[in-house]
Scaffold this motif. Structure first.
Motif, PDB file in Angstrom:
ATOM      1  N   ARG A 495       0.783  -1.203   0.201  1.00  0.00           N
ATOM      2  CA  ARG A 495       0.181  -0.115  -0.034  1.00  0.00           C
ATOM      3  C   ARG A 495       0.820   1.196   0.027  1.00  0.00           C
ATOM      4  O   ARG A 495       0.621   2.265  -0.678  1.00  0.00           O
ATOM      5  CB  ARG A 495      -0.822  -0.161   1.228  1.00  0.00           C
ATOM      6  CG  ARG A 495      -1.892  -1.054   1.061  1.00  0.00           C
ATOM      7  CD  ARG A 495      -2.970  -0.819   2.215  1.00  0.00           C
ATOM      8  NE  ARG A 495      -2.588  -0.395   3.452  1.00  0.00           N
ATOM      9  CZ  ARG A 495      -2.409  -1.531   4.353  1.00  0.00           C
ATOM     10  NH1 ARG A 495      -2.862  -2.979   4.127  1.00  0.00           N
ATOM     11  NH2 ARG A 495      -2.058  -1.655   5.665  1.00  0.00           N
ATOM     12  N   GLU A 496       1.984   1.200   0.592  1.00  0.00           N
ATOM     13  CA  GLU A 496       2.741   2.201   1.017  1.00  0.00           C
ATOM     14  C   GLU A 496       3.642   2.683  -0.644  1.00  0.00           C
ATOM     15  O   GLU A 496       3.963   3.618  -0.800  1.00  0.00           O
ATOM     16  CB  GLU A 496       3.866   2.150   1.913  1.00  0.00           C
ATOM     17  CG  GLU A 496       3.598   2.051   3.233  1.00  0.00           C
ATOM     18  CD  GLU A 496       4.273   1.711   4.264  1.00  0.00           C
ATOM     19  OE1 GLU A 496       5.508   1.503   4.056  1.00  0.00           O
ATOM     20  OE2 GLU A 496       3.964   1.641   5.404  1.00  0.00           O
ATOM     21  N   ARG A 497       3.464   1.732  -1.705  1.00  0.00           N
ATOM     22  CA  ARG A 497       4.160   1.942  -2.829  1.00  0.00           C
ATOM     23  C   ARG A 497       3.157   2.828  -3.816  1.00  0.00           C
ATOM     24  O   ARG A 497       3.449   2.999  -4.837  1.00  0.00           O
ATOM     25  CB  ARG A 497       4.416   0.532  -3.755  1.00  0.00           C
ATOM     26  CG  ARG A 497       5.800  -0.097  -2.599  1.00  0.00           C
ATOM     27  CD  ARG A 497       6.116  -1.371  -3.376  1.00  0.00           C
ATOM     28  NE  ARG A 497       7.377  -2.095  -2.753  1.00  0.00           N
ATOM     29  CZ  ARG A 497       8.469  -1.951  -2.962  1.00  0.00           C
ATOM     30  NH1 ARG A 497       8.594  -1.109  -4.085  1.00  0.00           N
ATOM     31  NH2 ARG A 497       9.460  -2.579  -2.399  1.00  0.00           N
ATOM     32  N   TRP A 498       2.091   3.131  -3.331  1.00  0.00           N
ATOM     33  CA  TRP A 498       1.047   3.700  -3.953  1.00  0.00           C
ATOM     34  C   TRP A 498       0.548   4.888  -3.556  1.00  0.00           C
ATOM     35  O   TRP A 498       0.616   5.046  -1.985  1.00  0.00           O
ATOM     36  CB  TRP A 498      -0.052   2.931  -4.590  1.00  0.00           C
ATOM     37  CG  TRP A 498       0.184   1.580  -5.227  1.00  0.00           C
ATOM     38  CD1 TRP A 498       0.815   0.524  -4.634  1.00  0.00           C
ATOM     39  CD2 TRP A 498      -0.215   1.555  -6.520  1.00  0.00           C
ATOM     40  NE1 TRP A 498       0.859  -0.513  -5.660  1.00  0.00           N
ATOM     41  CE2 TRP A 498       0.283   0.052  -6.958  1.00  0.00           C
ATOM     42  CE3 TRP A 498      -0.577   2.226  -7.362  1.00  0.00           C
ATOM     43  CZ2 TRP A 498       0.309  -0.543  -8.106  1.00  0.00           C
ATOM     44  CZ3 TRP A 498      -0.737   1.553  -8.975  1.00  0.00           C
ATOM     45  CH2 TRP A 498      -0.368   0.439  -9.305  1.00  0.00           C
ATOM     46  N   ARG A 499       0.384   6.071  -4.259  1.00  0.00           N
ATOM     47  CA  ARG A 499       0.049   7.340  -3.336  1.00  0.00           C
ATOM     48  C   ARG A 499      -1.449   7.948  -4.449  1.00  0.00           C
ATOM     49  O   ARG A 499      -1.499   7.469  -5.476  1.00  0.00           O
ATOM     50  CB  ARG A 499       0.981   8.286  -3.712  1.00  0.00           C
ATOM     51  CG  ARG A 499       1.492   8.568  -5.061  1.00  0.00           C
ATOM     52  CD  ARG A 499       2.640   9.807  -5.402  1.00  0.00           C
ATOM     53  NE  ARG A 499       3.059   9.874  -6.699  1.00  0.00           N
ATOM     54  CZ  ARG A 499       2.414  10.524  -7.646  1.00  0.00           C
ATOM     55  NH1 ARG A 499       1.250  11.181  -7.267  1.00  0.00           N
ATOM     56  NH2 ARG A 499       2.887  10.770  -8.707  1.00  0.00           N
ATOM     57  N   ALA A 500      -2.393   8.410  -3.812  1.00  0.00           N
ATOM     58  CA  ALA A 500      -3.422   9.040  -4.348  1.00  0.00           C
ATOM     59  C   ALA A 500      -2.942  10.010  -5.609  1.00  0.00           C
ATOM     60  O   ALA A 500      -2.003  10.837  -5.341  1.00  0.00           O
ATOM     61  CB  ALA A 500      -4.213   9.696  -3.447  1.00  0.00           C
ATOM     62  N   ASP A 501      -3.963  10.093  -6.460  1.00  0.00           N
ATOM     63  CA  ASP A 501      -3.573  10.975  -7.519  1.00  0.00           C
ATOM     64  C   ASP A 501      -4.990  11.602  -8.172  1.00  0.00           C
ATOM     65  O   ASP A 501      -5.351  11.622  -9.232  1.00  0.00           O
ATOM     66  CB  ASP A 501      -2.898  10.196  -8.545  1.00  0.00           C
ATOM     67  CG  ASP A 501      -2.158  11.410  -9.662  1.00  0.00           C
ATOM     68  OD1 ASP A 501      -1.821  12.374  -9.548  1.00  0.00           O
ATOM     69  OD2 ASP A 501      -2.340  10.970 -10.904  1.00  0.00           O
ATOM     70  N   GLY A 502      -5.753  12.266  -7.163  1.00  0.00           N
ATOM     71  CA  GLY A 502      -6.780  12.953  -7.467  1.00  0.00           C
ATOM     72  C   GLY A 502      -8.067  11.767  -7.840  1.00  0.00           C
ATOM     73  O   GLY A 502      -7.854  10.664  -7.551  1.00  0.00           O
ATOM     74  N   GLU A 503      -9.008  12.192  -8.329  1.00  0.00           N
ATOM     75  CA  GLU A 503     -10.283  11.580  -8.589  1.00  0.00           C
ATOM     76  C   GLU A 503     -10.761  12.027  -9.855  1.00  0.00           C
ATOM     77  O   GLU A 503     -10.536  13.109 -10.413  1.00  0.00           O
ATOM     78  CB  GLU A 503     -11.198  11.497  -7.760  1.00  0.00           C
ATOM     79  CG  GLU A 503     -11.907  12.844  -7.209  1.00  0.00           C
ATOM     80  CD  GLU A 503     -12.717  12.842  -6.268  1.00  0.00           C
ATOM     81  OE1 GLU A 503     -12.787  11.775  -5.367  1.00  0.00           O
ATOM     82  OE2 GLU A 503     -13.719  13.589  -5.909  1.00  0.00           O
ATOM     83  N   THR A 504     -11.610  11.007 -10.628  1.00  0.00           N
ATOM     84  CA  THR A 504     -12.176  11.207 -11.885  1.00  0.00           C
ATOM     85  C   THR A 504     -13.648  10.561 -12.021  1.00  0.00           C
ATOM     86  O   THR A 504     -13.583   9.310 -11.528  1.00  0.00           O
ATOM     87  CB  THR A 504     -11.423  11.275 -13.062  1.00  0.00           C
ATOM     88  OG1 THR A 504     -11.859  11.539 -14.348  1.00  0.00           O
ATOM     89  CG2 THR A 504     -10.898   9.644 -13.235  1.00  0.00           C
TER      90      THR A 504
END
Length: 522
Positions: A495-504
């Protein structure tokens, strides 16, 4: 190796013989014919020697006048007859095998008629010696009749008793020596009807001719002594019984050994072949060299192995088409239409710019690139516990958590997405691929009709992964995952290898989807 390329199980003696005879067809046949001629000659000479010893020294013959004259006449007649019978028998026997020789040297496949000729050759060669021994029995009985009718009867019976054992030995030796020819003729398959004596008949004939008949001879001697035909001393009768008993034991044992080996050899080869099958080797066949039910057993094993190889090939092709896990599940549970709700993770991967690539490059080059691309996709997906459910042109749908449960299907899919991005960049730099990852509940099972169906996964995670892939084609890192699949990953490290990048709002949806990208994505 057999003629068809499979490894054949043979006895040690057969392997040595094959090594000695593998130089040329002409030499192989010449050696076989020489060995057969020596064996036939030896068996019959031994039979003649036994007759001479029995008549001259063992049987309690009746008293006759001019015994010396009778003995000299018998020796002369024996020498003249052998001078006639040996070349005639040899020539006659070789004439029986001439069609076989022509076929062997031609290299042509065996016809049904040639199979019958080869399989019945031992029997036809024995007929030669049956005729010669019967002629000899009549000749020597007639020669002895001028001295005594009892002597003529004794000599005739002695010749016939020895002849029967010689016939049995001749047949068993010929059958064993001609085994390579029989094996070559049976490579095309067994004939419709058996051409050689079966197991029961072979055993009974061997016992009867080599053991039963000599015992009958001893009974006749004992009966003749009781009724007073011979009037010999007890010592002479004892010598007769001892000699006939000894000959019976030796000849019977040797004949029993030959016939038992003719039955044991194929069983041993089958046992060795089965051991190799248990070890996983399906490219094995036994050599078929018997026209009786023993040959049916050998051929049945080869047919069974051909069926197993075909089944294994179909299993392999089936596994390559639908995935090994799906194939194994279908074998274990059957293949019924319908499915079940499962928690799955879905990875969708698609090549960016595939349309322009197809128009600018030759078709063969495009296929080569696609194969290299999909080879990486399949390998990485398998490494992370998923399977490629289907190929869709230049795209692939990969499933984690179906048909087999995965303790962390979401984490597996996320790891596979990152690994695919890095591996494809090095392994297939000519192509750029977009990846979308989703997770959730979906229906997994067989979809289609009873005549044709496929295993697939249907549900919102599949649709979402497809839409994320379309969106990823326009993003810098080319990899997008929904925040839901990241939250479902069991391992905190992943999970720590991913980051949020907004939403659509994805195409076809009303609610927005929160996006995640790898932390090292540009």
């Amino acid at each position: 190796m057999g003629r068809r390329g499979y490894k054949s199980e043979e006895t040690t003696g057969e392997r040595r013989a094959a090594a000695r005879l593998a130089r040329s067809p002409r030499l192989r046949y010449a050696l076989l014919r020489s060995l057969l001629s020596l064996a036939m000659l030896g068996a019959n000479v031994i039979g003649v020697a036994i007759v001479f010893i029995v008549v001259r020294f063992v049987l309690p013959l009746p008293d006759i006048e001019d015994e010396d004259e009778a003995t000299i006449a018998a020796l002369i007649a024996l020498g003249l007859y052998l001078a006639f019978a040996v070349p005639v028998g040899t020539y006659w026997g070789l004439r029986q095998s001439k069609p076989v020789r022509d076929w062997w040297l031609s290299g042509a496949p065996p016809t049904a008629g040639m199979q019958e000729t080869i399989l019945t050759l031992p029997r036809r060669m024995v007929r030669v010696y049956v005729v010669l021994w019967l002629v000899g029995a009549v000749l020597f009985s007639a020669l002895s009749f001028r001295y005594s009718s009892e002597l003529a009867l004794d000599i005739g019976l002695a010749v016939l008793l020895s002849a029967m054992g010689t016939w049995a030995f001749t047949y068993l030796l010929a059958e064993r020596i001609l085994r390579p020819l029989a094996a070559a003729s049976l490579e095309a398959g067994l004939p419709e009807r058996t051409q050689t004596p079966g197991v029961t008949l072979r055993l009974m004939l061997t016992w009867g001719l080599t053991t039963g008949v000599p015992v009958v001879g001893m009974l006749l001697v004992a009966g003749g002594q009781i009724v007073g035909i011979y009037g010999a001393s007890g010592d002479r009768i004892a010598v007769t019984a001892l000699f006939l008993g000894g000959v019976t034991i030796v000849i019977g044992s040797l004949a029993t050994l030959l016939v038992s080996r003719s039955l044991a050899d194929p069983i041993i080869s089958l046992r060795r072949a089965l051991a190799r099958v248990r070890a996983g080797d399906l490219d094995v066949r036994t050599q078929v060299y018997d026209g009786s039910e023993v040959g049916l057993l050998q051929a049945g094993f080869n047919e069974m192995m051909a069926g197993l190889r075909e089944r294994e090939r179909l299993h392999d092709l089936f596994g390559r088409q639908v995935g090994q896990d799906v194939a194994q599940l279908a074998i274990e549970r059957g293949a019924e239409l319908g499915g079940e709700l499962r928690e799955v993770a879905v990875l969708f991967i698609d090549i960016v710019g595939s349309t322009s690539m197809a128009s600018e490059r030759p078709a063969t080059e495009v296929v080569g690139l696609l194969n290299r691309f999909f080879e990486v996709v399949v390998e990485i997906t398998d490494q992370h516990g998923g399977f490629v459910n289907k190929f869709e042109g230049d795209a692939a749908l990969c499933i984690f958590g179906a048909p087999l449960d995965r303790p962390d299907a979401a984490g597996d899919a996320l790891r596979a997405a990152r690994d695919l991005r890095e591996t494809l960049a090095h392994a297939v730099p000519e192509l750029t691929a977009a990846i979308g990852v989703s997770a959730g509940q979906a229906l997994a099972g067989n979809v289609g009709s009873a005549a044709r169906f496929e295993y697939t996964v249907i549900g919102d995670p599949v649709n979402e992964a497809s839409r994320l892939t379309e969106l990823a084609k326009t993003t810098a890192g080319r990899v997008l995952a929904s925040a839901a699949v990241v939250d479902r990953a069991a391992a905190a490290e992943e999970r720590e290898r991913w980051r949020a990048d907004g939403e659509t709002v994805l195409r076809g949806r009303s609610a927005p989807t929160t996006l995640s990208v790898p932390v090292d994505a540009a």
